[in-house]
Design a protein around this motif. Structure first.
Motif, PDB file in Angstrom:
ATOM      1  N   ILE A  28      16.959 -13.573  11.369  1.00  0.00           N
ATOM      2  CA  ILE A  28      17.379 -12.432  12.194  1.00  0.00           C
ATOM      3  C   ILE A  28      16.166 -11.665  12.715  1.00  0.00           C
ATOM      4  CG2 ILE A  28      18.687 -10.281  12.187  1.00  0.00           C
ATOM      5  CD1 ILE A  28      20.447 -11.464  10.020  1.00  0.00           C
ATOM      6  N   ILE A  29      15.212 -11.410  11.825  1.00  0.00           N
ATOM      7  CA  ILE A  29      14.025 -10.636  12.212  1.00  0.00           C
ATOM      8  C   ILE A  29      13.210 -11.377  13.270  1.00  0.00           C
ATOM      9  CG2 ILE A  29      11.866  -9.650  11.356  1.00  0.00           C
ATOM     10  CD1 ILE A  29      13.273  -9.203   8.673  1.00  0.00           C
ATOM     11  N   ILE A  30      13.059 -12.701  13.086  1.00  0.00           N
ATOM     12  CA  ILE A  30      12.273 -13.488  14.041  1.00  0.00           C
ATOM     13  C   ILE A  30      12.921 -13.471  15.419  1.00  0.00           C
ATOM     14  CG2 ILE A  30      11.545 -15.848  14.601  1.00  0.00           C
ATOM     15  CD1 ILE A  30      11.054 -16.273  11.604  1.00  0.00           C
ATOM     16  N   VAL A  31      14.245 -13.561  15.492  1.00  0.00           N
ATOM     17  CA  VAL A  31      14.943 -13.520  16.785  1.00  0.00           C
ATOM     18  C   VAL A  31      14.710 -12.179  17.476  1.00  0.00           C
ATOM     19  CG1 VAL A  31      17.233 -13.420  17.834  1.00  0.00           C
ATOM     20  CG2 VAL A  31      16.666 -15.250  16.233  1.00  0.00           C
ATOM     21  N   ILE A  32      14.809 -11.098  16.726  1.00  0.00           N
ATOM     22  CA  ILE A  32      14.580  -9.766  17.313  1.00  0.00           C
ATOM     23  C   ILE A  32      13.149  -9.646  17.843  1.00  0.00           C
ATOM     24  CG2 ILE A  32      14.479  -7.299  16.799  1.00  0.00           C
ATOM     25  CD1 ILE A  32      16.716  -7.752  14.767  1.00  0.00           C
ATOM     26  N   THR A  64       7.662 -19.491  17.651  1.00  0.00           N
ATOM     27  CA  THR A  64       7.447 -18.105  18.096  1.00  0.00           C
ATOM     28  C   THR A  64       6.105 -17.975  18.810  1.00  0.00           C
ATOM     29  OG1 THR A  64       8.809 -17.222  16.316  1.00  0.00           O
ATOM     30  CG2 THR A  64       7.220 -15.723  17.321  1.00  0.00           C
ATOM     31  N   ARG A  65       5.061 -18.598  18.239  1.00  0.00           N
ATOM     32  CA  ARG A  65       3.737 -18.559  18.864  1.00  0.00           C
ATOM     33  C   ARG A  65       3.787 -19.207  20.248  1.00  0.00           C
ATOM     34  NH1 ARG A  65       1.223 -21.581  15.533  1.00  0.00           N
ATOM     35  NH2 ARG A  65       0.392 -19.990  14.142  1.00  0.00           N
ATOM     36  N   SER A  66       4.487 -20.337  20.351  1.00  0.00           N
ATOM     37  CA  SER A  66       4.564 -21.050  21.626  1.00  0.00           C
ATOM     38  C   SER A  66       5.384 -20.277  22.660  1.00  0.00           C
ATOM     39  CB  SER A  66       5.168 -22.442  21.399  1.00  0.00           C
ATOM     40  OG  SER A  66       5.227 -23.170  22.602  1.00  0.00           O
ATOM     41  N   ILE A  67       6.503 -19.663  22.207  1.00  0.00           N
ATOM     42  CA  ILE A  67       7.349 -18.897  23.135  1.00  0.00           C
ATOM     43  C   ILE A  67       6.599 -17.698  23.692  1.00  0.00           C
ATOM     44  CG2 ILE A  67       9.401 -17.422  23.262  1.00  0.00           C
ATOM     45  CD1 ILE A  67      10.754 -19.364  21.324  1.00  0.00           C
ATOM     46  N   LEU A  68       5.933 -16.949  22.800  1.00  0.00           N
ATOM     47  CA  LEU A  68       5.269 -15.724  23.236  1.00  0.00           C
ATOM     48  C   LEU A  68       3.981 -15.992  24.008  1.00  0.00           C
ATOM     49  CD1 LEU A  68       5.787 -13.455  20.081  1.00  0.00           C
ATOM     50  CD2 LEU A  68       7.153 -13.566  22.167  1.00  0.00           C
ATOM     51  N   PHE A 107      13.241 -15.315  28.296  1.00  0.00           N
ATOM     52  CA  PHE A 107      12.940 -15.226  26.858  1.00  0.00           C
ATOM     53  C   PHE A 107      14.206 -15.104  26.017  1.00  0.00           C
ATOM     54  CE2 PHE A 107       8.774 -14.179  28.609  1.00  0.00           C
ATOM     55  CZ  PHE A 107       7.947 -14.890  27.764  1.00  0.00           C
ATOM     56  N   SER A 108      15.293 -14.614  26.631  1.00  0.00           N
ATOM     57  CA  SER A 108      16.543 -14.572  25.870  1.00  0.00           C
ATOM     58  C   SER A 108      17.048 -15.978  25.595  1.00  0.00           C
ATOM     59  CB  SER A 108      17.602 -13.776  26.647  1.00  0.00           C
ATOM     60  OG  SER A 108      17.200 -12.433  26.794  1.00  0.00           O
ATOM     61  N   LEU A 109      17.010 -16.854  26.631  1.00  0.00           N
ATOM     62  CA  LEU A 109      17.456 -18.227  26.429  1.00  0.00           C
ATOM     63  C   LEU A 109      16.572 -18.964  25.416  1.00  0.00           C
ATOM     64  CD1 LEU A 109      18.396 -19.320  30.079  1.00  0.00           C
ATOM     65  CD2 LEU A 109      19.945 -18.875  28.168  1.00  0.00           C
ATOM     66  N   LEU A 110      15.231 -18.780  25.527  1.00  0.00           N
ATOM     67  CA  LEU A 110      14.328 -19.425  24.576  1.00  0.00           C
ATOM     68  C   LEU A 110      14.547 -18.905  23.156  1.00  0.00           C
ATOM     69  CD1 LEU A 110      10.987 -19.539  26.620  1.00  0.00           C
ATOM     70  CD2 LEU A 110      12.476 -21.463  26.021  1.00  0.00           C
ATOM     71  N   THR A 111      14.729 -17.590  23.032  1.00  0.00           N
ATOM     72  CA  THR A 111      14.927 -16.995  21.711  1.00  0.00           C
ATOM     73  C   THR A 111      16.219 -17.482  21.076  1.00  0.00           C
ATOM     74  OG1 THR A 111      13.691 -15.024  22.348  1.00  0.00           O
ATOM     75  CG2 THR A 111      15.157 -14.831  20.452  1.00  0.00           C
ATOM     76  N   VAL A 112      17.303 -17.470  21.877  1.00  0.00           N
ATOM     77  CA  VAL A 112      18.586 -17.938  21.350  1.00  0.00           C
ATOM     78  C   VAL A 112      18.516 -19.420  20.995  1.00  0.00           C
ATOM     79  CG1 VAL A 112      21.000 -18.353  21.947  1.00  0.00           C
ATOM     80  CG2 VAL A 112      19.936 -16.174  22.513  1.00  0.00           C
ATOM     81  N   GLY A 113      17.888 -20.228  21.855  1.00  0.00           N
ATOM     82  CA  GLY A 113      17.741 -21.652  21.556  1.00  0.00           C
ATOM     83  C   GLY A 113      16.954 -21.878  20.280  1.00  0.00           C
TER      84      GLY A 113
END
Length: 678
Positions: A192-196, A77-81, A221-227
């Motif tokens: 679930i919460i982390i994905v949201i 999450t830190r890396s994605i954001l 970010f949708s693709l990264l989040t889903v992955g």
């Protein structure tokens, strides 16, 4: 510290580091692959165990793996954001696995969440709760079953200890699993919460900080989040499945694969029915025979192959078992086993089987458990297991007790009667079968249940048959406790006290006293009904006098004097004086003069006429005390006590012989008779 211990500690430190330190994308990819590998390893391990306790570390391991997975979620999450990327594995799952379609990825992720949260996790949690509750409720019954098997001689003390430990570990395991299943449930909610969070804040950060349009930001970010969600939920799903397998494992002869193949395909005819049904489904529906023919044909062929495999029938198995038993009886080892002698055996006729059969309400096994505990407290001796068996050579209502192969007592019971012991004056209205109470030799009657209440009104002591036999067993074992204490049992007592008093034991054995000499001292105490439970005082005395003399008779006398408070409390009550029979000075002098000292110890040598006169005088005093309903106790000087015991032991074994040094100074002594001769 071993390499295994160090690796576990480093893993925990790594989890903490993932929560604090930003990791590069390549390291996150490595950790994600490790996470998937560990989850798969746990699943396969749970499938290959035959009972839950083989994977007893699973609750703690489940917590660590959950923390590891959550730590990965925080890092990704830190890396994605912050960077808009989370390593090659996350991007691969976001593009290749779901085909780059965000909607498909979200649907797959939601399906994984639903399967894990509602189906597997919910079921595992419920099974864990029920298993924990049933395991705790069944513990008393399992403990009683172990005690019953132990007293019946079916298992040894070591096996009983192992079974008790296993029951305790089972209770701890299912209790821990009940709590550990909550980790899996919480992990699904956290996913679930982390994905949201990733989806919403990723789009916002992409628009505000990275200068992307809303469409590009949403797509990236949708693709990264889903992955990220899928890559974390796959190992979570594997762990949840492993949890369900662990808590649902019941009676098993092998691992899960063996059980499934052996039980699912145990009835080949059912494969014929299933295959034929699939073929009919292809014929009479639009599915088509092309699809159903291979599957249905495979099932029919599989059923045929299994049915052709020879299966041993029950008669063959029984014949095989009989052959094995016959071979065992012919082997030299079986003859050697016949030489073993049980320390305590209780045999009974077939008419007394309901006494020991729990299915018929018999509680003899439970009573023997209590007898062993009672004697351990009273005598300080661990009574060996009582071997219980029926013997058709005995009369139907007869029983006997053997100690080390020799018959020590025999009695007869009427299970449909009660034993009524007379209060001293018999009442003619109490009708029954005259007998003798086996433990103390008192006159008694076997009466029917209809006479029970009337007998109690007239002062009779009424006892049921199980209480009669349990009292008899208790008294016989107490009277022969010294024979049950051998060198092996003495060594166990020494090892027990050594745990608390190592220095004291080192001063006593192996120097100056051997285990055999300690056993003789303890045996002499038990022979006169003196408890050896207070081993610290006994060993203190042996440490003091063991270097002075090795005569076990003298050492036993020193120990008795050290146990003066215990012996005083054993024979006197606080509010009454101790009534004793004393020896005249003349008799004590005759006994002292008759002591012969040899290199093998001291013994008493007296004129038979004088000995007979002393015994007759003692018998007269005992008879007078019995008429007064008082327990006779002989009191003499310390110098002659053990020789008086030698003189009277054959004729009055139950009469305690005490010396003045074995009584507390504050006890009031009243002489009610004097043993004297002309």
């Amino acid at each position: 510290m071993s390499a295994r211990d160090l690796s576990v500690l480093l893993s925990v430190i790594l989890i903490v580091a993932m929560l604090i330190i930003p990791f590069p994308g390549w390291l996150l990819s490595v950790l994600i692959i490790i996470n998937i590998s560990l989850a798969l390893l746990v699943l396969l391990t749970s499938m290959n165990m035959s009972e839950p306790l083989q994977f007893s570390i699973f609750p703690s391991l489940l917590l660590l793996l959950t923390l590891f997975r959550l730590g990965l979620n925080v890092s990704t999450t830190r890396s994605i954001l912050s960077k808009g990327e989370a390593g090659g594995v996350v991007e691969t799952f976001g593009t290749f696995v779901v085909g780059g379609n965000v909607v498909v990825g979200m649907v797959v992720f939601l399906i994984l969440i639903i399967i894990q949260f509602i189906v597997i996790t919910k079921g595992s949690e419920r099974v864990s709760e029920v298993a924990a509750r049933f395991t705790l409720d069944a513990m008393p019954g399992k403990q009683m079953s172990i005690d019953a098997d132990l007293n019946a001689g079916m298992i040894s003390e070591h096996e009983a200890r192992e079974r008790r430990e296993k029951i305790g570990r089972e209770a701890d395991f299912y209790g821990a699993m009940d709590g550990a299943s909550k980790f899996v449930k919480g992990d699904a909610i956290a996913g679930i919460i982390i994905v949201i969070i990733n989806l919403i804040f990723g789009i916002v950060i992409g628009m505000t900080q990275m200068g992307l349009s809303i469409a590009d930001s949403a797509n990236k970010f949708s693709l990264l989040t889903v992955g990220d969600g899928i890559v974390s939920q796959i190992p979570a799903l594997l762990i949840s499945t492993a949890t369900g397998i662990v808590v649902t494992r019941a009676a098993s002869d092998g691992n899960l694969g063996k059980d499934i193949t052996s039980q699912l395909f145990a009835y080949p005819k059912m494969l014929y029915v299933t295959g034929a049904t699939i073929l009919l489904l292809g014929i009479f529906t639009p599915i088509g025979i092309v699809l159903t023919l291979p599957i249905g044909g495979l099932m029919i062929v599989g059923g045929y192959m299994i049915s052709r495999t020879p299966q041993p029938d029950k008669d063959q198995l029984q014949e095989l078992e009989e052959e094995i038993q016959t071979d065992e009886m012919k082997s030299p080892e079986s003859v050697v086993n016949l030489l073993n002698v049980d320390p305590i055996e209780f045999e009974f006729g077939y008419g007394l089987i309901p006494l020991a059969d729990s299915n018929q309400g018999g509680d003899l096994l439970d009573r023997i458990v209590m007898i062993r505990r009672q004697l351990a407290i009273e005598l300080g001796l661990v009574i060996p297991v009582v071997r219980i068996r029926d013997n058709i050579q005995l009369q139907p209502n007869e029983y006997r007790l053997k100690i080390k192969g020799s018959e020590m007592a025999r009695g007869e019971l009427l299970l449909d009667h009660y034993l009524a012991m007379s209060p001293g004056i018999d009442d003619d209205s109490i009708e029954g079968i005259d007998t003798v109470e086996p433990s103390f030799g008192l006159p008694a009657k076997w009466i029917t249940e209809d006479m029970k209440e009337q007998a109690e009104i007239f002062g009779y002591t009424v006892v049921d048959p199980p209480s009669v036999v349990s009292t008899h067993i208790t008294e016989v074992i107490k009277g022969n406790a010294h024979e049950l204490l051998g060198r092996q049992e003495t060594k166990q007592l020494i090892d027990h006290i050594k745990e608390s008093y190592p220095i004291l034991v080192e001063e006593v054995t192996p120097n100056p006293l051997s285990v055999g000499e300690v056993q003789k001292v303890l045996g002499k105490l038990l022979r006169e009904n003196v408890s050896i439970r207070n081993l610290p005082i006994i060993f203190e005395t042996l440490a003091d006098f063991g270097k002075v003399t090795s005569d076990t008779d003298l050492l036993a006398e020193y120990v008795r004097q050290a146990l003066a408070r215990q012996i005083t409390n054993q024979y006197s009550s606080s509010n009454e004086s101790l009534k004793v029979v004393t020896l005249s000075g003349k008799i004590e002098k005759l006994i002292a003069d008759g002591i012969q000292q040899t290199e093998h110890g001291n013994y008493l040598s007296m004129d038979p006429t004088v000995s007979q006169s002393i015994l007759e005088s003692l018998a007269s005093q005992v008879e007078q005390l019995s008429l007064m309903e008082q327990t006779p106790i002989v009191l003499c000087s310390p110098a002659v006590r053990m020789y008086v015991r030698q003189l009277t032991e054959r004729y009055f074994p139950q009469i305690p012989i005490l010396s003045y040094n074995e009584l507390e100074a504050n006890v009031e002594v009243q002489s009610v008779g004097v043993v004297n001769i002309d």
